[in-house]
Write a protein that holds these residues in place. Structure first.
Motif, PDB file in Angstrom:
ATOM      1  N   GLN B  33      41.344  42.188  31.602  1.00 26.84           N
ATOM      2  CA  GLN B  33      42.696  42.726  31.471  1.00 26.84           C
ATOM      3  C   GLN B  33      43.743  41.665  31.214  1.00 26.84           C
ATOM      4  O   GLN B  33      44.731  41.904  30.546  1.00 26.84           O
ATOM      5  CB  GLN B  33      43.082  43.418  32.789  1.00 26.84           C
ATOM      6  N   SER B  34      43.533  40.473  31.807  1.00 25.23           N
ATOM      7  CA  SER B  34      44.572  39.462  31.739  1.00 25.23           C
ATOM      8  C   SER B  34      44.398  38.536  30.540  1.00 25.23           C
ATOM      9  O   SER B  34      45.162  37.599  30.386  1.00 25.23           O
ATOM     10  CB  SER B  34      44.570  38.644  33.027  1.00 25.23           C
ATOM     11  N   LEU B  38      49.680  38.495  28.986  1.00 28.12           N
ATOM     12  CA  LEU B  38      50.915  39.265  29.209  1.00 28.12           C
ATOM     13  C   LEU B  38      50.868  39.958  30.565  1.00 28.12           C
ATOM     14  O   LEU B  38      49.812  40.396  30.998  1.00 28.12           O
ATOM     15  CB  LEU B  38      51.083  40.323  28.115  1.00 28.12           C
ATOM     16  N   PRO B  39      52.001  40.050  31.216  1.00 26.71           N
ATOM     17  CA  PRO B  39      52.000  40.771  32.497  1.00 26.71           C
ATOM     18  C   PRO B  39      51.807  42.265  32.285  1.00 26.71           C
ATOM     19  O   PRO B  39      52.113  42.789  31.202  1.00 26.71           O
ATOM     20  CB  PRO B  39      53.389  40.477  33.061  1.00 26.71           C
ATOM     21  N   PRO B  40      51.330  42.974  33.318  1.00 21.53           N
ATOM     22  CA  PRO B  40      51.265  44.433  33.227  1.00 21.53           C
ATOM     23  C   PRO B  40      52.688  44.982  33.073  1.00 21.53           C
ATOM     24  O   PRO B  40      53.661  44.292  33.378  1.00 21.53           O
ATOM     25  CB  PRO B  40      50.678  44.850  34.572  1.00 21.53           C
ATOM     26  N   ALA B  41      52.790  46.199  32.593  1.00 17.85           N
ATOM     27  CA  ALA B  41      54.106  46.819  32.414  1.00 17.85           C
ATOM     28  C   ALA B  41      54.911  46.754  33.714  1.00 17.85           C
ATOM     29  O   ALA B  41      54.361  46.866  34.805  1.00 17.85           O
ATOM     30  CB  ALA B  41      53.932  48.280  31.997  1.00 17.85           C
ATOM     31  N   VAL B  42      56.215  46.586  33.590  1.00 19.54           N
ATOM     32  CA  VAL B  42      57.084  46.553  34.768  1.00 19.54           C
ATOM     33  C   VAL B  42      57.177  47.971  35.340  1.00 19.54           C
ATOM     34  O   VAL B  42      57.582  48.898  34.650  1.00 19.54           O
ATOM     35  CB  VAL B  42      58.484  46.033  34.382  1.00 19.54           C
ATOM     36  N   PRO B  43      56.794  48.148  36.609  1.00 16.59           N
ATOM     37  CA  PRO B  43      56.767  49.513  37.162  1.00 16.59           C
ATOM     38  C   PRO B  43      58.177  50.027  37.448  1.00 16.59           C
ATOM     39  O   PRO B  43      59.131  49.256  37.586  1.00 16.59           O
ATOM     40  CB  PRO B  43      55.965  49.355  38.448  1.00 16.59           C
TER      41      PRO B  43
END
Lengths: 416, 416
Positions: B33-34, B38-43
């Motif tokens: 995934q990483s 890029l970071p995961p979407a901002v929650p």
């Protein structure tokens, strides 16, 4: 000052036993009432079956304890920064989860643990995104540690404001934390040897971020998912927080979503505009992490009223440097000091309960506690702190707390 | 069997570090995934302020943890005897107060602490009636100890009934107790040297009563008024209970109102019709107080489902005899045993958390834990208990718990 070597449990028992029974000033009614030899009337609760099981399935305190709750600071601040633990109503060293103090920077996010991820990236060989299920498969650790806000007791830099131990010192709690050692996860991602700092980021609307030096990260830092056996409470970072034992509370980033490994501090908002220590000359100390040695007497304490006779003076002491070595008590405003008994086991970076038997003769007195830790730090008097730091600073206040007891037994917060 | 000397924290760290990082079987997705960097979407929780302070003033667990509650035993018993602690969902050694198991004999009385009295009478020089305020002025003590019902795990005398650790072993909890040592109060009343037993009576509709031998009363017995820092919960005896560390739970009389000092046992209903141990020949052992050495693996445990790869086997061990000295783990149905790591500090008569790193290869196995205490007691296999006691007995079952893991990873309760 007496010898500060740690006291065995046997010593505690001997000291307790050494208090002459007759010196414990019970209401005289206590003995008189029983002179007839007859039992008190059988109460209604023995005539009628009581309440059922699982009422509720997750239990709550007695309705007679409804006054024992967290409170906001006194005053009408429209933007309160923290709710406080009712220290003066607690016993032992564990804070029940329902009374753990709060400090948020943009409220409490609601996070579904199934959707939560922790990203570990930056100067690493194998960046990672971990689910909670992934994290909970790693080897774990459980430790009893205090957590204190660096702004705790800050009102004492100026006037002796605040009435109770809760109002003055209540940004302090102590629980058993469980989680994965941060060093375990850093080994998993393979940190670049040149890396020196870690940015930790929360999933709250403040995107609360702090820079953590690598030596703290590789020490006893943990990725905590449980407190006192159960999962973290929402206001404590559910489902995941960083936890740095002995370090100012704001560094233990709640609702943790990201760790970025770097070679220098990240200088985030919360370590430039805040959480630096303003000195009298206008300069500021930055990255002052460690919580100093400190203590407070909780019984008797501000807002309480006592009567003549025997009292056990008791309270808590703590230090970010490791174990509390001794707590001295003065009942004459700091002229003379005698050593209290520390409740075993004395744990590193945990609250430590001290006890001291005392007879109050009814004359006005000032009572104080002074903690000494295993690194040799001695809790200072207020004057020493103010002379050095001035009164512009709001963090890391750890001076000796003075409680004045009046002729009528009222206990108030004073500077002495 | 390996050497059972207690393990230092340093040893724990070394052992954890010794697990090759690559051996921890994360979902392969975690690394993949990483890969974009890029970071995961901002929650959403980072875009909108979260919930307020003091919501509620006395905090509660996350709504996502609503399955972690006490439960009644399985079946449709119209007269349930106890609700059980969800051991398999807990971490560390502390049980949060909301999840402490219940065992009542006539429901939970509601007692106003201002009206509650403790009477101490019988073979004493100075009989006493104490209010809660009186009691709380005496010197106090805080200790972390387990409490277990002597009927815990009793379903295992016959079939391997019960699915989860909660259903089978959940009449077990561990908290920090605070109160006055019973010996302090006995010194205050002046016990006749010829006295040998004490009757303790509760304020419930069962007038629950037991006879306590003087040696237990003069030991570490306490009159407890707090658990995990706050006052006792109603179902734990609010405002006052007797607490006897290491002794079967029913002796720690809740809602305590009376202590009568005598020279022989009082032979109350609860020590004749119940709480005696029926032997194969029809005779019964009476006054079998002490809780034996015992342990249970909680992860993985009954009702859970696991996947191949790395797992930390973890659970709790305890003994009424003092400290747990070692916990051995078998992953081959008892053929071979290896020593687990005990979480420090290991406290006397407290739950002790053990941890053991393990790779599951996907083949069916039976996993077991075997506790050894400092008095030299070794937790027995089931056959040894049944051969000696038969299956008429319902108390003091402490045999090794066997969990079977099937090819598909399902964990079930078996006799092995």
């Amino acid at each position: 000052m007496e010898n500060h070597s740690s006291l065995s449990r046997r010593t505690i028992l001997r000291r307790s036993a050494a208090i002459p029974a007759a010196s414990i000033a019970l209401g005289t009614a206590a003995h008189a009432q029983s002179s007839s030899g007859l039992p008190p009337a059988v109460p209604e609760s023995m005539r009628t079956p009581g309440g059922p099981f699982l009422n509720p399935p997750y239990g709550l305190p007695s309705e007679f304890e409804k006054g024992v709750v967290r409170v906001l600071p006194a005053g009408n601040n429209p933007f309160p920064t923290g709710s406080r633990t009712p220290l003066q109503s607690l016993h032992g060293i564990i804070t029940p989860n329902g009374l753990f103090f709060e400090r948020h920077h943009a409220g409490v996010p609601k996070i579904n643990p199934d959707h939560h991820r922790l990203m570990v990236h930056g100067m690493v060989k194998r960046p990672l995104i971990l689910s909670m299920e992934d994290l909970m498969r790693f080897p774990s650790v459980s430790k009893i540690h205090f957590l204190e806000c660096s702004g705790n007791s800050s009102s004492q830099y100026t006037g002796p404001s605040g009435k109770t131990a809760q109002e003055i010192h209540g940004l302090l709690s102590c629980v058993e934390w469980t989680g994965v050692k941060l060093s375990t996860i850093l080994a998993e991602v393979g940190v670049d040897p040149k890396a020196k700092w870690i940015l930790a980021e929360g999933t709250d609307a403040a995107a609360m971020t702090r820079s953590i030096p690598m030596n703290l990260a590789m020490g006893d830092a943990m990725l905590a998912y449980a407190q006192n056996g159960e999962k973290l409470r929402p206001e404590q970072g559910y489902p995941l927080r960083l936890f740095l034992p002995g370090i100012e509370g704001n560094m233990s980033i709640k609702w943790l979503r990201r760790l970025k490994i770097g070679d220098k501090p990240f200088y985030t908002r919360e370590e430039t505009s805040k959480y630096t220590d303003l000195q009298p000359d206008g300069s500021s100390f930055e990255f002052t992490f460690l919580m100093d040695v400190k203590s407070v007497i909780l019984t008797p304490s501000g807002g309480q009223k006592i009567t003549k006779g025997f009292h056990e003076i008791t309270g808590v002491a703590w230090t970010g440097y490791g174990r509390v070595k001794a707590v001295d008590i003065s009942t004459d405003g700091g002229k003379t000091w005698r050593q209290s008994v520390l409740q075993e086991p004395v744990l590193s970076k945990a609250l430590t309960r001290f006890r001291f038997p005392w007879q109050w003769d009814g004359n006005p007195v000032i009572i104080q506690s002074r903690a000494i830790d295993e690194a040799g730090n001695v809790q200072p008097i207020r004057k020493k702190i103010i002379d050095k730091r001035g009164t512009n600073q709001i963090y890391h206040y750890n001076a000796i707390q003075s409680w004045k007891i009046s002729e009528t037994g009222e206990v108030t917060n004073v500077h002495a």
